[in-house]
Design an enzyme around this catalytic site. Structure first.
Site, PDB file in Angstrom:
ATOM      1  N   TYR A  15     -28.871  29.883  33.151  1.00  0.00           N
ATOM      2  CA  TYR A  15     -29.401  28.689  34.030  1.00  0.00           C
ATOM      3  C   TYR A  15     -29.794  29.201  35.205  1.00  0.00           C
ATOM      4  O   TYR A  15     -29.292  28.343  36.279  1.00  0.00           O
ATOM      5  CB  TYR A  15     -28.392  27.420  33.768  1.00  0.00           C
ATOM      6  CG  TYR A  15     -27.957  27.090  32.390  1.00  0.00           C
ATOM      7  CD1 TYR A  15     -28.730  26.737  31.591  1.00  0.00           C
ATOM      8  CD2 TYR A  15     -26.580  27.219  32.066  1.00  0.00           C
ATOM      9  CE1 TYR A  15     -28.471  26.400  30.346  1.00  0.00           C
ATOM     10  CE2 TYR A  15     -25.962  26.846  31.122  1.00  0.00           C
ATOM     11  CZ  TYR A  15     -27.140  26.523  29.920  1.00  0.00           C
ATOM     12  OH  TYR A  15     -26.589  26.026  28.641  1.00  0.00           O
ATOM     13  N   TYR A 143     -26.128  16.539  24.814  1.00  0.00           N
ATOM     14  CA  TYR A 143     -26.383  17.886  24.647  1.00  0.00           C
ATOM     15  C   TYR A 143     -25.551  18.761  23.821  1.00  0.00           C
ATOM     16  O   TYR A 143     -24.371  18.465  23.507  1.00  0.00           O
ATOM     17  CB  TYR A 143     -25.724  18.671  26.129  1.00  0.00           C
ATOM     18  CG  TYR A 143     -25.948  19.896  26.243  1.00  0.00           C
ATOM     19  CD1 TYR A 143     -27.238  20.543  26.565  1.00  0.00           C
ATOM     20  CD2 TYR A 143     -24.916  20.774  26.057  1.00  0.00           C
ATOM     21  CE1 TYR A 143     -27.283  22.095  26.558  1.00  0.00           C
ATOM     22  CE2 TYR A 143     -25.078  22.325  26.017  1.00  0.00           C
ATOM     23  CZ  TYR A 143     -26.167  22.680  26.229  1.00  0.00           C
ATOM     24  OH  TYR A 143     -26.310  24.211  26.189  1.00  0.00           O
ATOM     25  N   ASP A 244     -20.017  16.264  17.396  1.00  0.00           N
ATOM     26  CA  ASP A 244     -20.164  17.584  18.141  1.00  0.00           C
ATOM     27  C   ASP A 244     -18.865  17.561  18.972  1.00  0.00           C
ATOM     28  O   ASP A 244     -18.888  17.012  20.056  1.00  0.00           O
ATOM     29  CB  ASP A 244     -21.465  17.816  18.804  1.00  0.00           C
ATOM     30  CG  ASP A 244     -21.595  19.034  19.728  1.00  0.00           C
ATOM     31  OD1 ASP A 244     -20.392  19.708  20.036  1.00  0.00           O
ATOM     32  OD2 ASP A 244     -22.401  19.283  20.451  1.00  0.00           O
ATOM     33  N   LYS A 273     -15.866  26.544  21.898  1.00  0.00           N
ATOM     34  CA  LYS A 273     -15.180  26.769  23.037  1.00  0.00           C
ATOM     35  C   LYS A 273     -13.679  27.181  23.165  1.00  0.00           C
ATOM     36  O   LYS A 273     -13.080  28.120  23.082  1.00  0.00           O
ATOM     37  CB  LYS A 273     -15.538  25.354  23.993  1.00  0.00           C
ATOM     38  CG  LYS A 273     -17.074  25.279  24.331  1.00  0.00           C
ATOM     39  CD  LYS A 273     -17.130  24.380  25.333  1.00  0.00           C
ATOM     40  CE  LYS A 273     -18.676  24.199  25.782  1.00  0.00           C
ATOM     41  NZ  LYS A 273     -19.137  25.335  26.630  1.00  0.00           N
TER      42      LYS A 273
END
Length: 424
Positions: A15, A143, A244, A273
């Site tokens: 990013y 997202y 998710d 994660k």
């Protein structure tokens, strides 16, 4: 040329621009909740290395698990082979995840687990002779990752992938949930989603959402009843539900999984994660027996997906250790204490003119500004106050490790206050 100079000239970070990259800080060590910088600072990590390092750094049990496994073997292909770390991890996941999930597909990153979940859903309906059910529906503000199928279900307007809209499959987007986590529920909240189900259900393969917390799409905390109502809609209209939980899984919201707030089981659950405590890249897509069997009925008779590092033994071994560390401690009390202190430290910031909103849940604290912040400038201020915090857009947020002390949380809250007052 120093490491920082070489990095700035040759290494592309997430990013950021290759032309004018954001500043980078060199890490030379990490322990507990602290990152040790080459410039001499020891700073409290408020990000858990993008929400993954829930036990902090250099944890002795996770270190031991990694050492033991690497001395045995670090990797074998998962096609036609299996091993104890993968078997143990899959058993454990089926024990602790929402009841009814029965199959585990081990992937190598969160975005890939989303790709897997989407492919499962579409192939399921195709193998049931209903190939017209190929669209996904999702709330705006979400997202789900940066790979192509994942991008296609991220917010199409306010997300970070607008440039690729003409190259992405077009899916269906319902209005984002608006009622906060701890606010009074109103049935009108689910009405727009119901209307879209009524109109389009014959073409919808699955609903995908981030339960309770919309993460990188805006850090919104919304009402558990919305998730429960979405489950009911999927059941009513014959649509699969994909949850998710890459960011929320393993205790981050105060429940082991965010689905548990709503007491529902999705048809497909995506994890990543914190699965390995931030040590290794690993993800999983779990599904019900109905989905697993349905995917493999008819042509091609198999699920055509196989990442090279699927079921990596080293990652699985560390994941097993991470889950044991989590479950063998009073993690709920620790997360609740973090939530209480984040509220005490951050909620007063709503009085600042620059601040739009403050919200906290579990080990998540979010300060939404009225304007986007200058990341380079405000991050430097955070480091001056001993904190590592990575804002984006209008959002200054923290997701600290569960081992964070009261002093650590105070450092993070004070740094945010200092950065806002000085740099916005």
């Amino acid at each position: 040329m120093t490491n920082i100079e070489f990095d700035r000239k040759h290494i592309w970070h997430p990013y950021t621009s290759a032309i004018s990259p954001l500043p980078c800080y060199e890490v030379i060590g990490a322990s507990g909740t602290q990152l040790h910088l080459a410039s001499g600072e020891k700073i409290v990590d408020g990000m858990s290395s993008w929400w993954a390092a829930i036990h902090g750094y250099n944890h002795p049990q996770l270190n031991e698990a990694a050492h033991l496994q690497i001395d045995r073997f670090s990797h074998v292909m998962f096609g036609g082979l299996t091993h104890q770390p993968a078997v143990s991890l899959s058993k454990r996941l089926l024990e602790i995840c929402p009841e009814g999930l029965n199959r585990v597909f081990l992937a190598d990153s969160g975005s890939v687990s989303i790709e897997v979940g989407i492919k499962m859903a579409i192939q399921y309906w195709a193998c049931q002779g209903r190939s017209e059910k190929s669209k996904l529906i999702t709330p705006r503000g979400g997202y789900h990752g940066d790979t192509f199928a994942a991008m296609s279900v991220c917010d199409p307007v306010n997300g970070m992938h607008g440039l690729f809209r003409k190259s992405l499959i077009e899916h269906l987007f319902a209005p984002a949930p608006q009622i906060g986590f701890d606010k009074a529920w109103h049935p009108d909240e689910i009405a727009p989603m119901r209307e879209m189900f009524e109109t389009h259900h014959q073409h919808i393969a699955a609903l995908i959402l981030e339960p309770i917390v919309q993460g990188a799409g805006g850090m919104r905390l919304y009402h558990p009843e919305y998730v429960k109502q979405c489950r009911a809609l999927c059941d009513e209209f014959d649509v699969l539900m994909i949850c998710d939980e890459i960011a929320t899984g393993f205790g981050r919201t105060g429940e082991l999984f965010a689905c548990d707030h709503a007491k529902i089981t999705p048809d497909i659950l995506c994890l990543g994660k914190a699965l390995t405590g931030g040590y290794m890249t690993l993800a999983a897509a779990l599904c019900t027996e109905q989905v697993a069997v349905g995917v493999c009925e008819g042509e091609p008779g198999v699920f055509m997906h196989g990442p090279t590092f699927m079921g990596n033994p080293l990652a699985c071994a560390v994941a097993n250790a991470s889950i044991e560390v989590l479950l063998n401690q009073d993690w709920q009390t620790a997360v609740k204490a973090i939530e209480t202190q984040l509220k005490q430290g951050l909620m007063p910031l709503e009085d600042l003119a620059q601040v739009e909103n403050v919200r906290c849940l579990g080990a998540i604290g979010v300060v939404e500004m009225k304007r986007s912040v200058d990341v380079a400038i405000i991050q430097k201020a955070f480091i001056e106050k001993g904190a590592w915090i990575r804002p984006f857009g209008k959002l200054i947020y923290v997701m600290p490790p569960f081992i964070s002390s009261g002093g650590d949380i105070s450092t993070l809250c004070n740094a945010i206050k200092y950065g806002i007052e000085r740099c916005t």
